[in-house]
Design an enzyme around this catalytic site. Structure first.
Site, short mmCIF file in Angstrom:
data_model
loop_
_atom_site.label_atom_id
_atom_site.label_comp_id
_atom_site.label_asym_id
_atom_site.label_seq_id
_atom_site.Cartn_x
_atom_site.Cartn_y
_atom_site.Cartn_z
N ARG A 88 -49.88 47.30 34.98
CA ARG A 88 -48.93 48.38 35.26
C ARG A 88 -47.67 48.23 34.43
O ARG A 88 -46.99 49.21 34.12
CB ARG A 88 -48.56 48.37 36.75
N CYS A 99 -45.47 49.54 49.40
CA CYS A 99 -46.33 48.71 48.55
C CYS A 99 -46.20 47.28 49.04
O CYS A 99 -45.53 47.01 50.04
CB CYS A 99 -45.88 48.80 47.09
#
Ligand code: EPZ
Length: 421
Positions: free
Chosen positions: A400, A119
Protein backbone atom coordinates in the site's frame (compact mmCIF):
# COMPACT_ATOMS: atom_id res chain seq x y z
CA UNK A 1 -1.60 -14.16 -1.70
CA UNK A 2 2.07 -13.25 -1.46
CA UNK A 3 4.71 -13.46 1.24
CA UNK A 4 8.20 -12.04 1.65
CA UNK A 5 11.18 -14.23 2.52
CA UNK A 6 14.08 -12.44 4.24
CA UNK A 7 17.35 -14.22 4.97
CA UNK A 8 19.01 -12.20 7.70
CA UNK A 9 22.45 -10.92 8.61
CA UNK A 10 23.53 -9.51 5.23
CA UNK A 11 25.19 -6.09 5.71
CA UNK A 12 23.09 -3.39 3.98
CA UNK A 13 25.24 -1.06 1.90
CA UNK A 14 25.06 1.00 -1.28
CA UNK A 15 22.76 3.81 -2.42
CA UNK A 16 18.98 3.98 -2.22
CA UNK A 17 16.75 6.58 -3.92
CA UNK A 18 13.65 7.68 -2.00
CA UNK A 19 10.34 7.67 -3.90
CA UNK A 20 7.61 10.29 -3.92
CA UNK A 21 5.34 10.52 -0.89
CA UNK A 22 2.06 8.53 -0.88
CA UNK A 23 0.69 10.82 1.84
CA UNK A 24 1.41 13.90 -0.27
CA UNK A 25 0.06 12.36 -3.49
CA UNK A 26 -3.35 11.34 -2.07
CA UNK A 27 -4.63 14.81 -1.02
CA UNK A 28 -3.24 16.35 -4.22
CA UNK A 29 -5.23 13.83 -6.26
CA UNK A 30 -8.34 14.68 -4.21
CA UNK A 31 -7.76 18.41 -4.87
CA UNK A 32 -7.72 17.75 -8.64
CA UNK A 33 -11.53 17.41 -8.41
CA UNK A 34 -11.73 21.22 -8.13
CA UNK A 35 -10.18 21.85 -11.54
CA UNK A 36 -11.25 21.69 -15.18
CA UNK A 37 -7.76 22.62 -16.33
CA UNK A 38 -4.78 20.40 -17.22
CA UNK A 39 -3.01 18.89 -14.21
CA UNK A 40 0.36 17.10 -14.36
CA UNK A 41 1.67 15.45 -11.20
CA UNK A 42 5.21 14.05 -11.26
CA UNK A 43 7.33 11.89 -8.94
CA UNK A 44 4.30 9.89 -7.78
CA UNK A 45 5.00 6.60 -5.98
CA UNK A 46 3.54 3.58 -7.77
CA UNK A 47 1.93 2.06 -4.66
CA UNK A 48 -1.48 0.47 -4.06
CA UNK A 49 -3.04 3.44 -2.28
CA UNK A 50 -2.19 5.81 -5.16
CA UNK A 51 -3.67 3.35 -7.68
CA UNK A 52 -6.78 2.97 -5.48
CA UNK A 53 -7.21 6.77 -5.28
CA UNK A 54 -6.80 7.01 -9.09
CA UNK A 55 -9.48 4.32 -9.48
CA UNK A 56 -11.76 6.23 -7.11
CA UNK A 57 -11.33 9.40 -9.22
CA UNK A 58 -11.92 7.39 -12.41
CA UNK A 59 -15.08 5.93 -10.81
CA UNK A 60 -16.53 9.42 -10.28
CA UNK A 61 -15.75 10.34 -13.88
CA UNK A 62 -12.39 12.08 -13.62
CA UNK A 63 -10.31 11.98 -16.80
CA UNK A 64 -7.17 10.64 -15.13
CA UNK A 65 -4.21 8.83 -16.72
CA UNK A 66 -1.52 7.11 -14.64
CA UNK A 67 1.82 6.68 -16.42
CA UNK A 68 3.49 3.95 -14.35
CA UNK A 69 6.79 4.11 -16.21
CA UNK A 70 7.17 7.88 -15.95
CA UNK A 71 5.65 7.99 -12.42
CA UNK A 72 3.34 10.71 -13.68
CA UNK A 73 -0.40 11.37 -13.47
CA UNK A 74 -2.26 13.51 -16.01
CA UNK A 75 -5.77 14.80 -15.22
CA UNK A 76 -8.04 16.91 -17.40
CA UNK A 77 -11.62 17.05 -16.10
CA UNK A 78 -13.52 18.49 -19.08
CA UNK A 79 -16.89 17.21 -17.90
CA UNK A 80 -18.93 19.87 -16.11
CA UNK A 81 -20.00 17.35 -13.48
CA UNK A 82 -18.43 14.39 -11.74
CA UNK A 83 -20.36 11.72 -9.88
CA UNK A 84 -20.60 12.79 -6.25
CA UNK A 85 -20.94 9.33 -4.73
CA UNK A 86 -17.90 7.45 -3.40
CA UNK A 87 -18.79 3.80 -2.65
CA UNK A 88 -17.76 1.73 0.37
CA UNK A 89 -16.19 -0.84 -1.98
CA UNK A 90 -13.52 1.70 -2.93
CA UNK A 91 -13.08 3.31 0.49
CA UNK A 92 -12.95 0.21 2.67
CA UNK A 93 -9.32 -0.51 1.80
CA UNK A 94 -8.16 3.10 1.81
CA UNK A 95 -9.58 5.46 4.43
CA UNK A 96 -7.80 8.42 2.87
CA UNK A 97 -10.49 8.33 0.17
CA UNK A 98 -12.64 10.35 2.58
CA UNK A 99 -10.68 13.46 1.55
CA UNK A 100 -12.64 13.64 -1.68
CA UNK A 101 -15.61 14.73 0.45
CA UNK A 102 -14.42 18.34 0.78
CA UNK A 103 -13.62 18.93 -2.91
CA UNK A 104 -16.81 17.23 -4.19
CA UNK A 105 -18.96 19.22 -1.76
CA UNK A 106 -17.23 22.52 -2.48
CA UNK A 107 -17.29 22.13 -6.26
CA UNK A 108 -20.71 20.47 -6.83
CA UNK A 109 -22.67 21.39 -3.70
CA UNK A 110 -23.20 17.79 -2.64
CA UNK A 111 -21.33 14.57 -1.84
CA UNK A 112 -22.21 11.09 -0.62
CA UNK A 113 -19.08 9.41 0.67
CA UNK A 114 -18.88 6.11 2.52
CA UNK A 115 -17.72 6.36 6.14
CA UNK A 116 -14.19 4.97 5.79
CA UNK A 117 -14.41 2.55 8.69
CA UNK A 118 -11.65 1.57 11.05
CA UNK A 119 -8.47 -0.41 10.56
CA UNK A 120 -5.90 -2.36 12.59
CA UNK A 121 -4.39 0.78 14.13
CA UNK A 122 -7.57 2.48 15.24
CA UNK A 123 -11.22 3.42 14.75
CA UNK A 124 -10.24 6.30 12.42
CA UNK A 125 -13.24 8.60 13.10
CA UNK A 126 -13.97 11.55 10.78
CA UNK A 127 -15.78 13.86 13.23
CA UNK A 128 -13.16 16.62 12.84
CA UNK A 129 -13.54 16.49 9.04
CA UNK A 130 -17.32 16.93 9.40
CA UNK A 131 -16.92 19.64 12.06
CA UNK A 132 -14.88 21.77 9.67
CA UNK A 133 -17.12 21.25 6.65
CA UNK A 134 -20.21 22.17 8.72
CA UNK A 135 -18.44 25.40 9.76
CA UNK A 136 -18.05 26.17 6.04
CA UNK A 137 -21.82 25.82 5.66
CA UNK A 138 -22.37 22.15 4.80
CA UNK A 139 -25.50 20.29 5.94
CA UNK A 140 -24.33 16.79 6.89
CA UNK A 141 -26.12 13.62 7.93
CA UNK A 142 -24.97 10.03 8.36
CA UNK A 143 -27.19 7.32 6.85
CA UNK A 144 -26.55 3.61 6.20
CA UNK A 145 -22.81 4.05 6.68
CA UNK A 146 -22.59 7.03 4.32
CA UNK A 147 -21.80 10.71 4.91
CA UNK A 148 -24.45 12.69 3.03
CA UNK A 149 -23.28 16.29 2.67
CA UNK A 150 -25.03 19.22 1.02
CA UNK A 151 -24.24 22.86 0.34
CA UNK A 152 -26.80 23.99 -2.25
CA UNK A 153 -25.34 27.49 -2.53
CA UNK A 154 -21.74 26.29 -2.22
CA UNK A 155 -19.50 26.76 0.83
CA UNK A 156 -18.66 30.09 2.48
CA UNK A 157 -15.35 31.14 3.96
CA UNK A 158 -15.24 31.44 7.76
CA UNK A 159 -12.97 30.87 10.76
CA UNK A 160 -12.49 27.21 11.68
CA UNK A 161 -10.72 26.30 14.94
CA UNK A 162 -10.08 22.56 14.79
CA UNK A 163 -10.75 20.81 18.14
CA UNK A 164 -7.66 18.63 17.76
CA UNK A 165 -4.89 18.09 15.25
CA UNK A 166 -5.84 15.89 12.30
CA UNK A 167 -3.87 15.52 9.05
CA UNK A 168 -6.81 14.28 6.96
CA UNK A 169 -9.33 16.73 8.40
CA UNK A 170 -6.92 19.63 7.75
CA UNK A 171 -6.50 18.49 4.15
CA UNK A 172 -10.26 18.03 3.59
CA UNK A 173 -11.03 21.49 4.94
CA UNK A 174 -8.18 23.24 3.09
CA UNK A 175 -9.34 21.79 -0.24
CA UNK A 176 -13.00 22.61 0.48
CA UNK A 177 -12.13 26.19 1.52
CA UNK A 178 -10.05 26.64 -1.67
CA UNK A 179 -13.23 26.64 -3.77
CA UNK A 180 -15.49 28.34 -1.17
CA UNK A 181 -16.69 31.92 -1.53
CA UNK A 182 -14.68 34.33 0.63
CA UNK A 183 -11.82 33.94 3.09
CA UNK A 184 -11.27 31.01 5.47
CA UNK A 185 -9.00 31.01 8.52
CA UNK A 186 -8.11 27.56 9.85
CA UNK A 187 -6.57 27.43 13.34
CA UNK A 188 -4.97 24.45 15.12
CA UNK A 189 -4.36 22.72 11.80
CA UNK A 190 -1.86 19.93 11.18
CA UNK A 191 1.35 21.17 9.53
CA UNK A 192 2.86 17.97 8.17
CA UNK A 193 5.19 18.55 5.17
CA UNK A 194 2.66 16.67 3.02
CA UNK A 195 0.10 19.39 3.83
CA UNK A 196 2.60 22.09 2.83
CA UNK A 197 3.07 20.16 -0.43
CA UNK A 198 -0.71 20.21 -0.91
CA UNK A 199 -0.91 23.97 -0.32
CA UNK A 200 1.99 24.48 -2.78
CA UNK A 201 -0.05 22.53 -5.34
CA UNK A 202 -3.20 24.57 -4.62
CA UNK A 203 -1.25 27.86 -4.91
CA UNK A 204 -0.03 26.75 -8.35
CA UNK A 205 -3.70 26.13 -9.23
CA UNK A 206 -4.41 29.77 -8.40
CA UNK A 207 -5.66 29.59 -4.82
CA UNK A 208 -4.27 32.29 -2.51
CA UNK A 209 -3.06 30.42 0.60
CA UNK A 210 -0.92 31.86 3.40
CA UNK A 211 0.55 29.98 6.37
CA UNK A 212 0.05 32.77 8.92
CA UNK A 213 1.39 30.74 11.88
CA UNK A 214 2.73 27.25 12.67
CA UNK A 215 -0.82 25.89 12.80
CA UNK A 216 -2.71 28.74 11.10
CA UNK A 217 -3.74 29.05 7.46
CA UNK A 218 -5.56 31.79 5.55
CA UNK A 219 -7.28 30.71 2.30
CA UNK A 220 -8.89 33.07 -0.21
CA UNK A 221 -11.28 30.86 -2.18
CA UNK A 222 -11.08 31.06 -5.97
CA UNK A 223 -13.07 29.28 -8.65
CA UNK A 224 -10.99 30.45 -11.63
CA UNK A 225 -8.19 27.93 -11.64
CA UNK A 226 -5.05 27.52 -13.74
CA UNK A 227 -3.35 24.49 -15.31
CA UNK A 228 -0.71 23.12 -13.00
CA UNK A 229 2.44 21.04 -13.11
CA UNK A 230 3.63 19.75 -9.73
CA UNK A 231 6.22 17.34 -8.42
CA UNK A 232 5.32 15.43 -5.26
CA UNK A 233 7.74 15.72 -2.30
CA UNK A 234 9.89 12.78 -1.15
CA UNK A 235 8.48 10.15 1.20
CA UNK A 236 9.92 11.10 4.59
CA UNK A 237 8.66 7.87 6.19
CA UNK A 238 10.43 5.75 3.58
CA UNK A 239 13.58 7.84 4.17
CA UNK A 240 13.30 7.22 7.93
CA UNK A 241 12.74 3.52 7.32
CA UNK A 242 15.95 3.24 5.28
CA UNK A 243 17.93 5.26 7.86
CA UNK A 244 16.88 2.68 10.44
CA UNK A 245 17.73 -0.19 8.06
CA UNK A 246 21.22 1.29 7.68
CA UNK A 247 21.60 1.77 11.43
CA UNK A 248 20.54 -1.83 12.07
CA UNK A 249 22.89 -3.64 9.81
CA UNK A 250 24.70 -1.04 7.76
CA UNK A 251 28.18 -0.82 6.47
CA UNK A 252 27.56 2.43 4.62
CA UNK A 253 24.09 3.23 3.28
CA UNK A 254 23.64 6.40 1.23
CA UNK A 255 20.04 7.64 1.01
CA UNK A 256 19.35 10.20 -1.73
CA UNK A 257 16.41 12.25 -3.04
CA UNK A 258 15.31 13.69 0.33
CA UNK A 259 15.34 16.96 2.27
CA UNK A 260 17.25 16.57 5.56
CA UNK A 261 15.64 19.71 7.04
CA UNK A 262 12.28 17.86 7.09
CA UNK A 263 13.79 14.96 9.07
CA UNK A 264 15.10 16.98 12.02
CA UNK A 265 13.36 15.04 14.79
CA UNK A 266 14.14 11.61 13.33
CA UNK A 267 17.82 12.54 12.88
CA UNK A 268 17.98 13.88 16.47
CA UNK A 269 16.62 10.59 17.86
CA UNK A 270 18.96 8.45 15.74
CA UNK A 271 21.98 10.55 16.75
CA UNK A 272 20.97 10.23 20.42
CA UNK A 273 20.85 6.46 19.88
CA UNK A 274 24.46 6.55 18.67
CA UNK A 275 23.78 6.15 14.95
CA UNK A 276 26.62 7.61 12.90
CA UNK A 277 25.28 9.89 10.16
CA UNK A 278 26.70 12.09 7.44
CA UNK A 279 23.99 14.66 6.73
CA UNK A 280 23.82 16.80 3.59
CA UNK A 281 20.92 18.92 2.25
CA UNK A 282 19.52 16.23 -0.06
CA UNK A 283 21.25 13.06 1.08
CA UNK A 284 22.00 11.20 4.29
CA UNK A 285 24.66 8.52 4.70
CA UNK A 286 24.29 6.05 7.56
CA UNK A 287 27.67 4.69 8.68
CA UNK A 288 28.40 1.53 10.59
CA UNK A 289 27.04 2.17 14.08
CA UNK A 290 28.18 -0.39 16.65
CA UNK A 291 26.92 0.72 20.07
CA UNK A 292 23.24 1.56 19.74
CA UNK A 293 21.95 3.33 22.85
CA UNK A 294 18.36 3.13 24.21
CA UNK A 295 15.95 6.06 23.83
CA UNK A 296 12.55 7.19 25.04
CA UNK A 297 10.26 8.71 22.44
CA UNK A 298 6.70 9.98 22.15
CA UNK A 299 4.88 10.00 18.82
CA UNK A 300 3.43 13.44 18.04
CA UNK A 301 2.05 15.49 15.16
CA UNK A 302 4.78 17.09 12.98
CA UNK A 303 7.36 18.35 13.81
CA UNK A 304 7.33 15.67 16.55
CA UNK A 305 8.44 12.07 16.05
CA UNK A 306 6.10 10.53 13.41
CA UNK A 307 3.77 7.71 14.44
CA UNK A 308 4.44 6.19 10.99
CA UNK A 309 8.03 5.51 12.04
CA UNK A 310 7.19 4.07 15.48
CA UNK A 311 7.19 0.40 14.49
CA UNK A 312 10.48 0.82 12.64
CA UNK A 313 12.42 2.60 15.43
CA UNK A 314 11.20 -0.11 17.82
CA UNK A 315 13.31 -2.66 15.90
CA UNK A 316 16.42 -0.52 16.39
CA UNK A 317 15.57 -0.26 20.09
CA UNK A 318 15.61 -4.07 20.32
CA UNK A 319 19.29 -3.88 19.39
CA UNK A 320 20.03 -1.01 21.83
CA UNK A 321 21.99 -1.69 25.04
CA UNK A 322 19.39 -0.86 27.68
CA UNK A 323 15.72 -0.07 28.19
CA UNK A 324 13.87 2.06 25.61
CA UNK A 325 10.33 3.40 25.78
CA UNK A 326 7.79 4.42 23.16
CA UNK A 327 4.61 6.34 23.98
CA UNK A 328 2.15 6.09 21.07
CA UNK A 329 0.09 9.28 21.34
CA UNK A 330 -1.61 9.34 17.94
CA UNK A 331 -3.39 6.02 17.39
CA UNK A 332 -5.07 3.87 20.02
CA UNK A 333 -3.90 0.49 18.74
CA UNK A 334 -0.58 0.85 16.99
CA UNK A 335 1.47 -1.86 18.70
CA UNK A 336 0.22 -4.80 16.62
CA UNK A 337 3.82 -5.46 15.50
CA UNK A 338 4.92 -6.13 19.11
CA UNK A 339 3.67 -9.75 19.42
CA UNK A 340 5.35 -10.58 16.10
CA UNK A 341 8.65 -8.94 17.10
CA UNK A 342 8.52 -10.82 20.43
CA UNK A 343 8.07 -14.08 18.53
CA UNK A 344 11.36 -13.27 16.79
CA UNK A 345 13.11 -12.79 20.13
CA UNK A 346 12.19 -9.25 21.14
CA UNK A 347 11.54 -8.49 24.82
CA UNK A 348 8.84 -5.82 24.56
CA UNK A 349 6.13 -5.13 27.11
CA UNK A 350 3.00 -3.14 26.25
CA UNK A 351 0.90 -1.35 28.82
CA UNK A 352 -1.79 0.89 27.32
CA UNK A 353 -0.09 3.28 24.90
CA UNK A 354 3.37 2.66 26.36
CA UNK A 355 5.85 0.05 25.08
CA UNK A 356 9.00 -0.86 27.02
CA UNK A 357 11.75 -2.45 24.93
CA UNK A 358 14.55 -4.40 26.68
CA UNK A 359 17.75 -4.67 24.65
CA UNK A 360 19.98 -5.84 23.22
CA UNK A 361 18.20 -8.98 22.10
CA UNK A 362 19.23 -11.40 19.38
CA UNK A 363 16.48 -11.90 16.79
CA UNK A 364 15.69 -15.23 15.13
CA UNK A 365 13.82 -15.69 11.90
CA UNK A 366 10.19 -16.81 12.16
CA UNK A 367 6.95 -16.94 10.18
CA UNK A 368 5.17 -13.65 11.03
CA UNK A 369 2.00 -11.77 10.10
CA UNK A 370 1.84 -8.18 8.87
CA UNK A 371 -1.10 -6.25 10.33
CA UNK A 372 -0.75 -2.76 8.85
CA UNK A 373 1.49 -0.81 6.51
CA UNK A 374 4.16 0.31 8.95
CA UNK A 375 4.08 -2.84 11.10
CA UNK A 376 4.83 -4.86 7.96
CA UNK A 377 8.00 -2.91 7.22
CA UNK A 378 9.16 -3.28 10.84
CA UNK A 379 9.01 -7.06 10.32
CA UNK A 380 11.17 -6.69 7.20
CA UNK A 381 13.71 -4.65 9.21
CA UNK A 382 13.72 -7.32 11.94
CA UNK A 383 14.20 -10.02 9.30
CA UNK A 384 17.24 -8.17 7.92
CA UNK A 385 19.10 -8.56 11.23
CA UNK A 386 17.61 -11.87 12.42
CA UNK A 387 19.38 -15.23 12.23
CA UNK A 388 18.07 -17.51 9.48
CA UNK A 389 14.87 -16.94 7.54
CA UNK A 390 11.84 -14.74 8.24
CA UNK A 391 8.62 -15.23 6.31
CA UNK A 392 6.26 -12.25 6.29
CA UNK A 393 2.61 -12.97 5.43
CA UNK A 394 -0.08 -10.53 4.20
CA UNK A 395 2.47 -8.49 2.30
CA UNK A 396 -0.37 -6.56 0.63
CA UNK A 397 -0.17 -4.22 3.65
CA UNK A 398 3.38 -3.30 2.62
CA UNK A 399 2.43 -2.74 -1.02
CA UNK A 400 0.00 0.00 0.00
CA UNK A 401 2.80 2.42 0.78
CA UNK A 402 6.29 1.20 -0.18
CA UNK A 403 7.43 1.33 -3.81
CA UNK A 404 9.74 -1.52 -4.92
CA UNK A 405 10.92 -2.14 -1.37
CA UNK A 406 12.48 -5.54 -2.01
CA UNK A 407 14.17 -4.31 -5.20
CA UNK A 408 15.70 -1.33 -3.35
CA UNK A 409 16.85 -3.56 -0.48
CA UNK A 410 18.27 -6.25 -2.82
CA UNK A 411 20.26 -3.54 -4.56
CA UNK A 412 21.80 -2.81 -1.14
CA UNK A 413 22.84 -6.44 -0.62
CA UNK A 414 19.79 -7.66 1.34
CA UNK A 415 18.60 -11.22 0.74
CA UNK A 416 14.85 -10.69 0.26
CA UNK A 417 12.40 -12.20 -2.21
CA UNK A 418 8.67 -12.45 -2.80
CA UNK A 419 6.74 -15.71 -3.03
CA UNK A 420 3.33 -16.26 -4.59
CA UNK A 421 1.33 -18.99 -2.89
C1 EPZ B 1 -2.66 10.53 8.23
O1 EPZ B 1 -3.78 9.76 8.64
C2 EPZ B 1 -1.74 9.57 7.51
N1 EPZ B 1 -2.42 9.02 6.34
C3 EPZ B 1 -1.34 8.44 8.45
O2 EPZ B 1 -0.43 7.60 7.76
C4 EPZ B 1 -0.62 9.04 9.66
O3 EPZ B 1 -0.30 8.01 10.55
C5 EPZ B 1 -1.55 10.06 10.32
O4 EPZ B 1 -1.96 11.06 9.37
C6 EPZ B 1 -0.87 10.78 11.48
O5 EPZ B 1 0.26 11.44 11.03
C7 EPZ B 1 -2.43 9.74 5.20
O6 EPZ B 1 -1.92 10.85 5.14
C8 EPZ B 1 -3.11 9.11 4.02
P1 EPZ B 1 -5.14 12.01 11.63
P2 EPZ B 1 -5.09 10.51 9.22
O7 EPZ B 1 -6.46 12.49 11.17
O8 EPZ B 1 -5.32 11.77 8.49
C9 EPZ B 1 -7.93 11.09 15.35
C10 EPZ B 1 0.37 5.62 6.88
O9 EPZ B 1 0.93 4.69 7.46
N2 EPZ B 1 -9.00 11.69 14.52
O10 EPZ B 1 -4.04 12.99 11.80
O11 EPZ B 1 -6.20 9.54 9.28
C11 EPZ B 1 -7.44 9.77 14.77
O12 EPZ B 1 -8.24 8.71 15.22
C12 EPZ B 1 -0.85 6.25 7.48
O13 EPZ B 1 0.78 6.16 5.80
C13 EPZ B 1 -10.24 11.94 15.12
O14 EPZ B 1 -10.45 11.66 16.30
O15 EPZ B 1 -4.62 10.84 10.71
C14 EPZ B 1 -6.04 9.69 15.29
O16 EPZ B 1 -6.09 9.20 16.62
C15 EPZ B 1 -1.32 5.51 8.72
N3 EPZ B 1 -11.23 12.50 14.35
C16 EPZ B 1 -5.59 11.14 15.34
O17 EPZ B 1 -6.78 11.93 15.29
C17 EPZ B 1 -11.02 12.84 13.04
O18 EPZ B 1 -11.96 13.37 12.41
C18 EPZ B 1 -4.71 11.55 14.17
O19 EPZ B 1 -5.38 11.21 12.99
C19 EPZ B 1 -9.76 12.57 12.46
C20 EPZ B 1 -8.76 12.00 13.23
Amino acid sequence: MQKLIVKGRNRISGTVKISGSKNATLPILAASILSNKKIEINNIPIVKDVITMSELLKHIGSNIKVNIKKKKILILNKKKFLKTVAPYSLLKTMRAGVIILGPLLSKFGRATVSLPGGCAIGTRPVDIHLFGLKKLGAKIKIKNGYIIAEAKKGLNGTTVKLPSISVGATENIIIAASYAKGVTYINNCACEPEIKNLTDFLKKMGIKIFWTGKRKIKIIGNQKLRSVKHSVMFDRIEAGTFMIAGALSGKKLKIINLESKILKKELLVLKKMGVKLKIKKNEITVLNSKNIKPASIVTEPYPGFPTDLQAQIMVLMIKARGISKIKENIFENRFMHVPELNRMGGKIKVSGNLSTIHGPQELNGAEVMATDLRASVSLVLAGLVANNRTVINRVYHLDRGYENLEKKLRKCNANISRLNY
